[in-house]
Design an enzyme around this catalytic site. Structure first.
Site, PDB file in Angstrom:
ATOM      1  N   ARG A 166      34.090  43.473  41.739  1.00  0.00           N
ATOM      2  CA  ARG A 166      35.337  44.253  41.633  1.00  0.00           C
ATOM      3  C   ARG A 166      35.034  45.672  41.139  1.00  0.00           C
ATOM      4  NH1 ARG A 166      36.171  40.138  43.825  1.00  0.00           N
ATOM      5  NH2 ARG A 166      37.744  38.576  43.318  1.00  0.00           N
ATOM      6  N   SER A 240      45.600  39.851  39.911  1.00  0.00           N
ATOM      7  CA  SER A 240      44.885  39.481  38.681  1.00  0.00           C
ATOM      8  C   SER A 240      44.813  40.699  37.766  1.00  0.00           C
ATOM      9  CB  SER A 240      43.467  39.034  38.995  1.00  0.00           C
ATOM     10  OG  SER A 240      43.503  37.964  39.895  1.00  0.00           O
ATOM     11  N   GLU A 336      41.631  44.831  35.208  1.00  0.00           N
ATOM     12  CA  GLU A 336      41.175  45.135  36.574  1.00  0.00           C
ATOM     13  C   GLU A 336      41.914  46.304  37.232  1.00  0.00           C
ATOM     14  OE1 GLU A 336      40.126  41.880  39.424  1.00  0.00           O
ATOM     15  OE2 GLU A 336      41.642  42.841  40.660  1.00  0.00           O
TER      16      GLU A 336
HETATM   17  P1  FAD Z   1      46.273  51.479  45.139  1.00  0.00           P
HETATM   18  O1  FAD Z   1      46.849  50.544  44.134  1.00  0.00           O
HETATM   19  O2  FAD Z   1      47.174  52.443  45.778  1.00  0.00           O
HETATM   20  O3  FAD Z   1      45.064  52.250  44.461  1.00  0.00           O
HETATM   21  C1  FAD Z   1      44.099  51.543  43.707  1.00  0.00           C
HETATM   22  C2  FAD Z   1      42.997  52.532  43.288  1.00  0.00           C
HETATM   23  O4  FAD Z   1      42.311  53.002  44.454  1.00  0.00           O
HETATM   24  C3  FAD Z   1      43.518  53.778  42.601  1.00  0.00           C
HETATM   25  O5  FAD Z   1      42.537  54.189  41.664  1.00  0.00           O
HETATM   26  C4  FAD Z   1      43.616  54.799  43.728  1.00  0.00           C
HETATM   27  O6  FAD Z   1      43.495  56.130  43.259  1.00  0.00           O
HETATM   28  C5  FAD Z   1      42.413  54.433  44.565  1.00  0.00           C
HETATM   29  N1  FAD Z   1      42.587  54.699  45.991  1.00  0.00           N
HETATM   30  C6  FAD Z   1      43.529  54.157  46.821  1.00  0.00           C
HETATM   31  N2  FAD Z   1      43.332  54.571  48.071  1.00  0.00           N
HETATM   32  C7  FAD Z   1      42.253  55.409  48.041  1.00  0.00           C
HETATM   33  C8  FAD Z   1      41.551  56.145  49.033  1.00  0.00           C
HETATM   34  N3  FAD Z   1      41.890  56.083  50.324  1.00  0.00           N
HETATM   35  N4  FAD Z   1      40.501  56.910  48.627  1.00  0.00           N
HETATM   36  C9  FAD Z   1      40.123  56.970  47.337  1.00  0.00           C
HETATM   37  N5  FAD Z   1      40.748  56.286  46.360  1.00  0.00           N
HETATM   38  C10 FAD Z   1      41.796  55.501  46.718  1.00  0.00           C
HETATM   39  N6  FAD Z   1      42.396  42.423  44.845  1.00  0.00           N
HETATM   40  C11 FAD Z   1      41.291  41.722  45.188  1.00  0.00           C
HETATM   41  O7  FAD Z   1      40.167  42.233  45.093  1.00  0.00           O
HETATM   42  N7  FAD Z   1      41.382  40.442  45.644  1.00  0.00           N
HETATM   43  C12 FAD Z   1      42.565  39.813  45.773  1.00  0.00           C
HETATM   44  O8  FAD Z   1      42.607  38.664  46.199  1.00  0.00           O
HETATM   45  C13 FAD Z   1      43.748  40.508  45.390  1.00  0.00           C
HETATM   46  N8  FAD Z   1      44.949  39.908  45.437  1.00  0.00           N
HETATM   47  C14 FAD Z   1      46.069  40.590  45.032  1.00  0.00           C
HETATM   48  C15 FAD Z   1      47.311  39.928  45.083  1.00  0.00           C
HETATM   49  C16 FAD Z   1      48.466  40.593  44.697  1.00  0.00           C
HETATM   50  C17 FAD Z   1      49.791  39.865  44.739  1.00  0.00           C
HETATM   51  C18 FAD Z   1      48.403  41.946  44.275  1.00  0.00           C
HETATM   52  C19 FAD Z   1      49.651  42.669  43.894  1.00  0.00           C
HETATM   53  C20 FAD Z   1      47.170  42.597  44.207  1.00  0.00           C
HETATM   54  C21 FAD Z   1      45.993  41.923  44.577  1.00  0.00           C
HETATM   55  N9  FAD Z   1      44.736  42.536  44.546  1.00  0.00           N
HETATM   56  C22 FAD Z   1      43.611  41.849  44.927  1.00  0.00           C
HETATM   57  C23 FAD Z   1      44.608  43.929  44.081  1.00  0.00           C
HETATM   58  C24 FAD Z   1      44.896  44.987  45.196  1.00  0.00           C
HETATM   59  O9  FAD Z   1      45.608  44.412  46.253  1.00  0.00           O
HETATM   60  C25 FAD Z   1      43.605  45.581  45.743  1.00  0.00           C
HETATM   61  O10 FAD Z   1      42.872  46.199  44.724  1.00  0.00           O
HETATM   62  C26 FAD Z   1      43.880  46.602  46.860  1.00  0.00           C
HETATM   63  O11 FAD Z   1      42.677  47.007  47.443  1.00  0.00           O
HETATM   64  C27 FAD Z   1      44.640  47.834  46.360  1.00  0.00           C
HETATM   65  O12 FAD Z   1      45.021  48.599  47.486  1.00  0.00           O
HETATM   66  P2  FAD Z   1      46.121  49.726  47.387  1.00  0.00           P
HETATM   67  O13 FAD Z   1      46.137  50.447  48.679  1.00  0.00           O
HETATM   68  O14 FAD Z   1      47.402  49.136  46.952  1.00  0.00           O
HETATM   69  O15 FAD Z   1      45.497  50.640  46.239  1.00  0.00           O
HETATM   70  P1  NAP Z   2      41.094  29.827  41.955  1.00  0.00           P
HETATM   71  O1  NAP Z   2      40.851  29.383  43.352  1.00  0.00           O
HETATM   72  O2  NAP Z   2      42.076  29.059  41.123  1.00  0.00           O
HETATM   73  O3  NAP Z   2      39.718  29.936  41.171  1.00  0.00           O
HETATM   74  C1  NAP Z   2      39.699  30.413  39.820  1.00  0.00           C
HETATM   75  C2  NAP Z   2      38.540  31.372  39.662  1.00  0.00           C
HETATM   76  O4  NAP Z   2      37.369  30.641  39.908  1.00  0.00           O
HETATM   77  C3  NAP Z   2      38.602  32.494  40.663  1.00  0.00           C
HETATM   78  O5  NAP Z   2      38.899  33.655  39.962  1.00  0.00           O
HETATM   79  C4  NAP Z   2      37.250  32.511  41.346  1.00  0.00           C
HETATM   80  O6  NAP Z   2      36.504  33.696  41.060  1.00  0.00           O
HETATM   81  C5  NAP Z   2      36.487  31.359  40.727  1.00  0.00           C
HETATM   82  N1  NAP Z   2      35.961  30.457  41.766  1.00  0.00           N
HETATM   83  C6  NAP Z   2      36.635  29.488  42.445  1.00  0.00           C
HETATM   84  N2  NAP Z   2      35.780  28.822  43.261  1.00  0.00           N
HETATM   85  C7  NAP Z   2      34.572  29.401  43.099  1.00  0.00           C
HETATM   86  C8  NAP Z   2      33.282  29.163  43.663  1.00  0.00           C
HETATM   87  N3  NAP Z   2      33.079  28.189  44.552  1.00  0.00           N
HETATM   88  N4  NAP Z   2      32.250  29.967  43.278  1.00  0.00           N
HETATM   89  C9  NAP Z   2      32.436  30.950  42.381  1.00  0.00           C
HETATM   90  N5  NAP Z   2      33.642  31.221  41.817  1.00  0.00           N
HETATM   91  C10 NAP Z   2      34.683  30.447  42.157  1.00  0.00           C
HETATM   92  O7  NAP Z   2      41.540  31.367  41.961  1.00  0.00           O
HETATM   93  P2  NAP Z   2      42.883  32.061  42.352  1.00  0.00           P
HETATM   94  O8  NAP Z   2      43.372  32.801  41.184  1.00  0.00           O
HETATM   95  O9  NAP Z   2      43.803  31.105  43.061  1.00  0.00           O
HETATM   96  O10 NAP Z   2      42.357  33.125  43.403  1.00  0.00           O
HETATM   97  C11 NAP Z   2      41.771  32.723  44.634  1.00  0.00           C
HETATM   98  C12 NAP Z   2      40.902  33.852  45.162  1.00  0.00           C
HETATM   99  O11 NAP Z   2      41.711  34.999  45.406  1.00  0.00           O
HETATM  100  C13 NAP Z   2      39.827  34.274  44.149  1.00  0.00           C
HETATM  101  O12 NAP Z   2      38.674  34.619  44.871  1.00  0.00           O
HETATM  102  C14 NAP Z   2      40.435  35.489  43.488  1.00  0.00           C
HETATM  103  O13 NAP Z   2      39.460  36.435  43.084  1.00  0.00           O
HETATM  104  C15 NAP Z   2      41.299  36.077  44.595  1.00  0.00           C
HETATM  105  N6  NAP Z   2      42.463  36.759  44.000  1.00  0.00           N
HETATM  106  C16 NAP Z   2      42.238  37.987  43.425  1.00  0.00           C
HETATM  107  C17 NAP Z   2      43.305  38.690  42.885  1.00  0.00           C
HETATM  108  C18 NAP Z   2      43.087  40.066  42.318  1.00  0.00           C
HETATM  109  O14 NAP Z   2      44.069  40.754  42.077  1.00  0.00           O
HETATM  110  N7  NAP Z   2      41.881  40.486  42.098  1.00  0.00           N
HETATM  111  C19 NAP Z   2      44.584  38.147  42.901  1.00  0.00           C
HETATM  112  C20 NAP Z   2      44.747  36.875  43.457  1.00  0.00           C
HETATM  113  C21 NAP Z   2      43.686  36.200  44.014  1.00  0.00           C
HETATM  114  P3  NAP Z   2      36.603  35.092  41.862  1.00  0.00           P
HETATM  115  O15 NAP Z   2      37.880  35.704  41.388  1.00  0.00           O
HETATM  116  O16 NAP Z   2      35.390  35.804  41.420  1.00  0.00           O
HETATM  117  O17 NAP Z   2      36.625  34.794  43.315  1.00  0.00           O
END
Ligand code: FAD
Ligand code: NAP
Length: 341
Positions: A166, A240, A336
């Protein structure tokens, strides 16, 4: 080609938490040719630029004395390579999930596990988005960016992006310096699904599917996510709120000895990843609510805005969670999403 600059615009529709703060200056960008004008405007008015996409990874705690630019650069291209791979380029303002679906419909595979992540293509490299065992670093080939410092266009290969868990160079080393305008991925014509992660296999069994079709896997992952996560349109959130902490294996083993139910995943480099949601759950935070700020009842990792909470209210809860987790487990949770100002 010309770009309009507005003043004192509410950012409520532009961030998934729904925080009602305003931007001193505001513009919508729809092509890369407008970037020099943005740079000139920020220099002339002595304000920094905040480039945003879908606003789904932001915590806005007060009005921003900045130029906020919403990126809406569109465009999709696909080209087959002689080695059987496919190069796919998307404009940074393309929405991520429709982009993933489009690649699958075109028979280009590799992004299916990243289905239903909100936001734009251009933000995806910032924190190296990941889900269900796939991160975009595994699929990204290179990206195009505009350097606000020099005014030049630059290309970063995947290696140069310095991706981590991340994390990337754009998040940690040069926040705000590079505006990503397009991202190019290398995908495959052969479907090699990643099925070992977070409940996918169990869902396949329940649906009597031995080997899913690409769009079927994307649907299945979307269904799992829909049951676990709040929809930002209904309840404000940024996914998250904390990263899963990665700690040395000996520290993890000690914790596991003390807390046998601790959820951890060993990686190959002598470190373990702890499930932050489990750590937070142990202090009973799930479902906690203070005014309109709270912890989602189904997922302790997700902080939510039920309506009128501010970014400060959310950070207050986040700070209390960090303190509790640190006190019990000696592990500091890292926030995050990106916090501004
Ligand atoms: P923004 O929120 O608009 O921006 C985020 C950051 O990126 C800011 O610092 C902004 O300045 C910068 N930025 C945006 N666009 C650019 C650009 N083109 N150039 C340079 N900088 C830029 N993240 C995960 O990794 N995995 C997930 O599974 C995941 N699930 C999510 C579920 C939900 C319900 C929500 C609400 C969020 C989740 N996220 C997840 C987080 C988010 O969706 C990601 O980080 C996504 O990439 C953000 O995109 P955005 O366009 O909304 O970015
Ligand atoms: P989950 O499936 O309940 O699992 C809990 C955590 O365990 C996750 O955060 C995941 O880490 C880790 N995990 C599960 N299986 C794994 C494996 N086989 N090996 C290594 N790590 C494992 O998680 P969840 O909250 O429902 O999310 C599902 C996936 O969507 C995850 O990958 C999570 O990162 C992603 N997610 C991200 C965001 C965000 O905003 N960043 C929001 C929602 C969901 P990792 O997170 O490192 O994958």
């Amino acid at each position: 080609m010309t770009i309009e600059f507005q003043e004192n615009i509410s950012l409520k529709p532009y961030n998934s938490f729904g925080f009602d703060v305003s931007a001193r200056y505001f513009a919508v960008l729809d092509n890369a040719g407008q970037l020099p004008a943005i740079r000139d405007f920020s220099q002339q008015n002595r304000v920094s630029v905040l480039f945003i996409g879908g606003g789904s990874n932001l915590v806005l705690t007060a009005d921003l004395d900045q130029l906020v630019v919403v990126n809406q650069i569109q465009g999709l291209q696909m080209q087959d390579n002689p080695d059987g791979s496919v190069s796919v380029t998307a404009g940074a303002g393309e929405e991520w999930h429709p982009f993933v679906r489009w690649t699958l419909q075109q028979g280009a595979y590799g992004l299916e596990n990243l289905s239903l992540i909100p936001g734009t293509v251009g933000a995806a490299p910032i924190q190296n988005i990941g889900a269900y065992g796939v991160e975009i670093k595994d699929r990204l080939s290179f990206l195009d960016a505009f350097d606000l410092e020099t005014g030049e266009s630059v290309v970063f290969t995947a290696d140069e992006c310095q991706f981590g868990y991340r994390d990337s160079l754009f998040k940690s080393r040069f926040p705000g310096r590079y505006l990503i305008t397009a991202v190019t991925f290398t995908l495959s014509r052969e479907f090699k699904p990643v099925l070992h992660y977070g409940g996918i296999d169990e869902q396949l069994r329940q649906r009597n599917i031995d080997f899913p079709e690409p769009l079927q896997l994307s649907d299945l992952i979307s269904d799992i996510r829909n049951t676990k996560l709040p929809q930002p349109a209904q309840i404000g959130n940024a996914g998250s709120f904390f990263k899963n902490p990665v700690i040395p294996v000996d520290q993890a083993e000690k914790l596991k000895h003390e807390y046998p139910n601790l959820v951890l995943f060993a990686d190959k480099s002598g470190y373990c990843k702890l499930a932050a949601g489990w750590l937070i759950d142990q202090q009973g935070w799930k479902g906690h609510r203070q005014g309109d700020a709270g912890v989602y009842a189904k997922q302790a990792l997700v902080l939510v805005n039920y309506g009128a909470a501010s970014g400060v209210d959310i950070l207050e809860i986040a700070g209390a969670i960090q303190a509790d987790v640190y006190q019990q487990f000696g592990v500091m949770l890292e926030i995050e999403p990106r916090c501004y100002p």
